[in-house]
Design an enzyme around this catalytic site. Structure first.
Site, PDB file in Angstrom:
ATOM      1  N   ASN A 147     -33.105  88.521 -60.845  1.00  0.00           N
ATOM      2  CA  ASN A 147     -32.561  88.627 -62.207  1.00  0.00           C
ATOM      3  C   ASN A 147     -32.094  90.399 -62.279  1.00  0.00           C
ATOM      4  O   ASN A 147     -31.806  90.583 -60.971  1.00  0.00           O
ATOM      5  CB  ASN A 147     -34.275  89.804 -62.732  1.00  0.00           C
ATOM      6  CG  ASN A 147     -34.601  88.368 -63.045  1.00  0.00           C
ATOM      7  OD1 ASN A 147     -34.271  87.343 -64.270  1.00  0.00           O
ATOM      8  ND2 ASN A 147     -35.739  87.320 -63.032  1.00  0.00           N
ATOM      9  N   CYS A 150     -33.628  79.287 -62.869  1.00  0.00           N
ATOM     10  CA  CYS A 150     -34.995  79.850 -62.909  1.00  0.00           C
ATOM     11  C   CYS A 150     -36.272  78.928 -63.654  1.00  0.00           C
ATOM     12  O   CYS A 150     -35.460  77.893 -63.829  1.00  0.00           O
ATOM     13  CB  CYS A 150     -34.375  80.403 -64.151  1.00  0.00           C
ATOM     14  SG  CYS A 150     -36.752  81.713 -64.883  1.00  0.00           S
ATOM     15  N   HIS A 151     -36.940  79.164 -63.608  1.00  0.00           N
ATOM     16  CA  HIS A 151     -37.784  78.025 -63.430  1.00  0.00           C
ATOM     17  C   HIS A 151     -39.111  78.049 -64.614  1.00  0.00           C
ATOM     18  O   HIS A 151     -39.677  77.784 -64.973  1.00  0.00           O
ATOM     19  CB  HIS A 151     -38.884  78.101 -62.074  1.00  0.00           C
ATOM     20  CG  HIS A 151     -39.112  79.013 -62.474  1.00  0.00           C
ATOM     21  ND1 HIS A 151     -40.008  79.252 -60.952  1.00  0.00           N
ATOM     22  CD2 HIS A 151     -40.223  80.450 -62.599  1.00  0.00           C
ATOM     23  CE1 HIS A 151     -41.246  80.671 -60.491  1.00  0.00           C
ATOM     24  NE2 HIS A 151     -40.493  80.778 -61.813  1.00  0.00           N
ATOM     25  N   HIS A 169     -34.366  83.525 -70.720  1.00  0.00           N
ATOM     26  CA  HIS A 169     -35.013  84.374 -71.010  1.00  0.00           C
ATOM     27  C   HIS A 169     -35.202  84.426 -71.974  1.00  0.00           C
ATOM     28  O   HIS A 169     -35.715  85.035 -72.953  1.00  0.00           O
ATOM     29  CB  HIS A 169     -35.291  86.030 -70.418  1.00  0.00           C
ATOM     30  CG  HIS A 169     -35.830  86.066 -68.942  1.00  0.00           C
ATOM     31  ND1 HIS A 169     -36.043  87.148 -68.052  1.00  0.00           N
ATOM     32  CD2 HIS A 169     -36.520  84.679 -67.395  1.00  0.00           C
ATOM     33  CE1 HIS A 169     -35.987  86.579 -66.671  1.00  0.00           C
ATOM     34  NE2 HIS A 169     -36.291  85.647 -66.804  1.00  0.00           N
ATOM     35  N   ASP A 209     -40.326  82.882 -70.603  1.00  0.00           N
ATOM     36  CA  ASP A 209     -40.151  84.089 -70.416  1.00  0.00           C
ATOM     37  C   ASP A 209     -39.752  84.896 -71.429  1.00  0.00           C
ATOM     38  O   ASP A 209     -39.307  85.757 -72.177  1.00  0.00           O
ATOM     39  CB  ASP A 209     -39.234  84.660 -69.445  1.00  0.00           C
ATOM     40  CG  ASP A 209     -39.922  84.313 -67.770  1.00  0.00           C
ATOM     41  OD1 ASP A 209     -40.226  85.463 -66.916  1.00  0.00           O
ATOM     42  OD2 ASP A 209     -39.090  83.340 -67.705  1.00  0.00           O
TER      43      ASP A 209
END
Lengths: 457, 457
Positions: free
Chosen positions: B149, B170-171, B199, B266
């Site tokens: 990040n 990103c998971h 996110h 997120d």
């Protein structure tokens, strides 16, 4: 070439006079008919009498008609100029007071909030929608020349959700010439490209004798600005309603320092950052004595100014004095009649107009109204392709204003009160959801918002 | 097909283990070399020993090498996975404390602020720029798989200002399956399209047995949500670091109520509105006991969790216990190795990846990274064209996040401290320009920000 031009909101005396004079002085439109429309019978009568006075004194061929019902006036019209502020200024002032009691100095939103015509701009949007429906029925080929505020939100509504041919017209960008004047330059040697949204426009190209004039501005800032801000030319030169010249005020220069371009006209107060406008003392710091056009002092002066002008007109009408003494027969500088003339005579002319972006400013959606140089003719209006605005202006100025407009539309289209609250949550003065919701609820509970209260569930 | 894969930031044990396991279990990549890079010699040694333990226990063909100097590792690499958090978490925590003393609970910016790696994300952006320069010299055809990040701000920097082939991974979007689980649905019968920014992504298409499942969610909200939020399944089911399942928390459902789409992963804490996050009690109201992942309680638990895991690894290494007992040899669910495999084997595969928009989501500039369904192969990555996001999400969620990213870049590219202040002026907690400026100045005056302090004039 005789045209039928409708003026909605003709009771606003000064604009009616400006328009009429331009029409009288445009020979190619001689013999045209100006249809004055207002729901206030007394004001409509006054407006007609003034028009007839001009005709009498100037011996012109413009026919003037008065209508209380706009549908009668729209029938067969070629152009419709809309200058209507629904509900007048009293509810607006009352809403500002309510907002102040909830922690919002001078009312909701940005400095243009004063022009929204009430919470969510409901009354203005609803009115425009009704006018558009009438036009599609009674004069489907006519142009709607929108000049009442909020121009940005209103014209966007018209072009997105109705089929009426719409253009937005505002004279604010002409204040760029004051920049040259304050800098001691000859305004006839200056040229300017001013782009953005209405009331959110910036000087993207500034030339003097054909060469980039921003270095001259930098020099003026470095060498002359401090002295200017202490001089009588700045401190004492107020207009009728008490505002000092804002064009090169500390606030305008601070905007330039942050973003790299000078704001022009209404943008000086509307597009400048929130921390310039937190209270009267702060406004005075950035926009000079009396705090700029939107301060409590100058706004009161502006409202009073309208009364003074109206009294002068009443005096002319009752005493029979020549109207040309009060307001000499010369062109007003407004763009409405020149625009109409270019369409009617199929003459290609360059104006700064509000039209859907359609790729002219990169990064702005096609269906969002931009104020840019454009060429008009019988063919319609064609925007001129611009360079991109600086990224920090797009992100910090343009998109947030677009959000306000979109949120007002979202709220209106869906009758969704929560989106009015959502928009207010972006206001830096909002401390909690309840604070914003309570304000919206209280505003909508006022008697003049009864219809809006029912609409926003 | 033997590949040379570089892992930058290999000292983060859990991610190194996940990657290694995926590599071991991907037959088409057998014989590949994994080059571990870290500037921390002790951690690097640990990582290598763990890898060798897997190799020993599983009898695999993956070669593992360790490098203190990333340039040695990059030479001739085919893929570079970047998991580097410059400076670790201590300065981050110190910056949060400083920000709190200036009125910014839990630090600057949105909830992802914790991932920026310090004021303005200076250290992370600078590092990525250096890596990109090295790659252009030493392995110009390699892919950079960015997973540290801020993915959004970092990958955007790489694709805009360097020529390195970049993809962001990103998971977080996999947490969509938890939605089905909480609703009592069979996750194997669910399909999901999750789009937006990293996110800041929303469930735009949610199907169960092929049919729109949003009505099932509406039913769950109406009939089951209140009971769920009072049940042990919600109140007592915390993860290791003390956060309750956030996927269908009151905050996530409130986002859905406002905007019409469910936030995923997120996004539940990053993209939700500021008034959900004003203090610990408010966070608890919206995100359950302990206030969600970013609260002071859960974040401390998260940091502690890393220590616990590291201790367990140390124990394995010192006692000679099998590593497969601590972390069984099964696929991790991370996308990095599957993505690499699809490129290496030229197999078209659909992942959710971060790539430049290039028209995939209408209204987002082409050069802004979006997280969308995309198809990878030897040809590279091709995004799939999406329907427009709802207008109110664009204006109130997407554009403001884009602004943050652009402002960080503007500040970095121009070394302009005032743009860091400008970004902070959009924060609802900012009361004055001085407050924001003082905070930025104090953060940059910290010893770990010495280089940034010199950069941002």
């Amino acid at each position: 070439m005789e045209q039928t031009i409708v003026l909605l909101g003709a009771g606003g005396a000064s604009f009616t006079i400006a328009l009429l004079k331009d029409l009288i002085l445009t020979e190619t439109l001689s013999g045209s008919t100006l249809r004055l429309v207002d729901i206030d019978e007394g004001r409509l009568k006054e407006a007609k009498e003034i028009a007839e006075s001009y005709n009498r004194e100037a011996g012109t061929s413009i026919k003037v008609e008065a209508y209380l019902d706009r549908r009668d006036a729209l029938d067969g019209a070629g152009f419709v100029i809309c200058a209507v502020k629904i509900g007048g200024y009293e509810p607006l002032e009352a809403e500002r007071k309510i907002a102040q009691s909830h922690g919002y100095y001078r009312g909701i939103g940005d400095r243009v909030s004063c022009y929204f015509g009430g919470v969510g701009a409901y009354l203005q949007i609803k009115f425009l929608e009704d006018v558009a429906n009438d036009m599609m029925e009674l004069c489907p080929d006519a142009w709607l020349v929108q000049t009442a505020n909020p121009v940005f939100d209103g014209t966007n509504y018209l072009t997105r959700y109705t089929d009426v041919k719409t253009v937005g017209v505002c004279h604010g960008h002409f204040l760029a010439y004051n920049v040259a004047k304050i800098m001691g330059l000859d305004k006839d040697k200056m040229s300017a490209e001013i782009i953005g949204f209405n009331h959110y426009n910036m000087l993207t190209d500034f030339r003097y004798e054909g060469k980039d004039a921003y270095p001259l501005l930098d020099k003026w800032i470095a060498e002359e600005s401090e002295a200017y801000w202490k001089s009588p030319a700045y401190l004492e030169s107020t207009n009728n309603y008490g505002a000092v010249p804002e064009e090169l005020s500390p606030g305008a220069i601070d905007f330039y320092r942050i973003y790299g371009l000078l704001p022009i006209g209404d943008a000086v107060r509307s597009a400048t950052p929130w921390w310039h406008h937190t209270d009267f003392a702060t406004k005075e710091k950035w926009y000079g004595p009396n705090g700029g056009f939107d301060s409590e002092v100058c706004w009161a002066g502006y409202i009073n100014d309208k009364t003074v002008y109206r009294d002068a007109i009443k005096d002319v009408l009752s005493t029979g004095k020549p109207i040309t003494e009060l307001s000499p027969l010369e062109k007003s500088g407004e763009l409405h009649i020149p625009f109409i003339n270019s369409v009617v005579t199929d003459t290609y002319e360059r104006f700064i107009l509000n039209i859907p972006n359609n790729g002219c400013i990169p990064g702005i959606p096609d269906d969002v109204m931009v104020e840019i140089p454009a060429v008009s003719s019988a063919r319609g209006v064609q925007g001129i392709k611009m360079d991109p605005l600086p990224r920090r202006i797009m992100d910090n100025v343009i998109y947030p204003r677009m959000r306000t407009m979109n949120n007002l539309h979202e709220a209106y289209r869906n009758g969704d009160r929560s989106v009015l609250v959502l928009e207010l949550m972006h206001d830096n003065r909002t401390r909690s959801y309840e604070q914003a919701k309570n304000l919206i609820d209280e505003l909508l509970a006022q008697p003049w918002n009864k219809e809006a209260d029912a609409h926003y569930r």
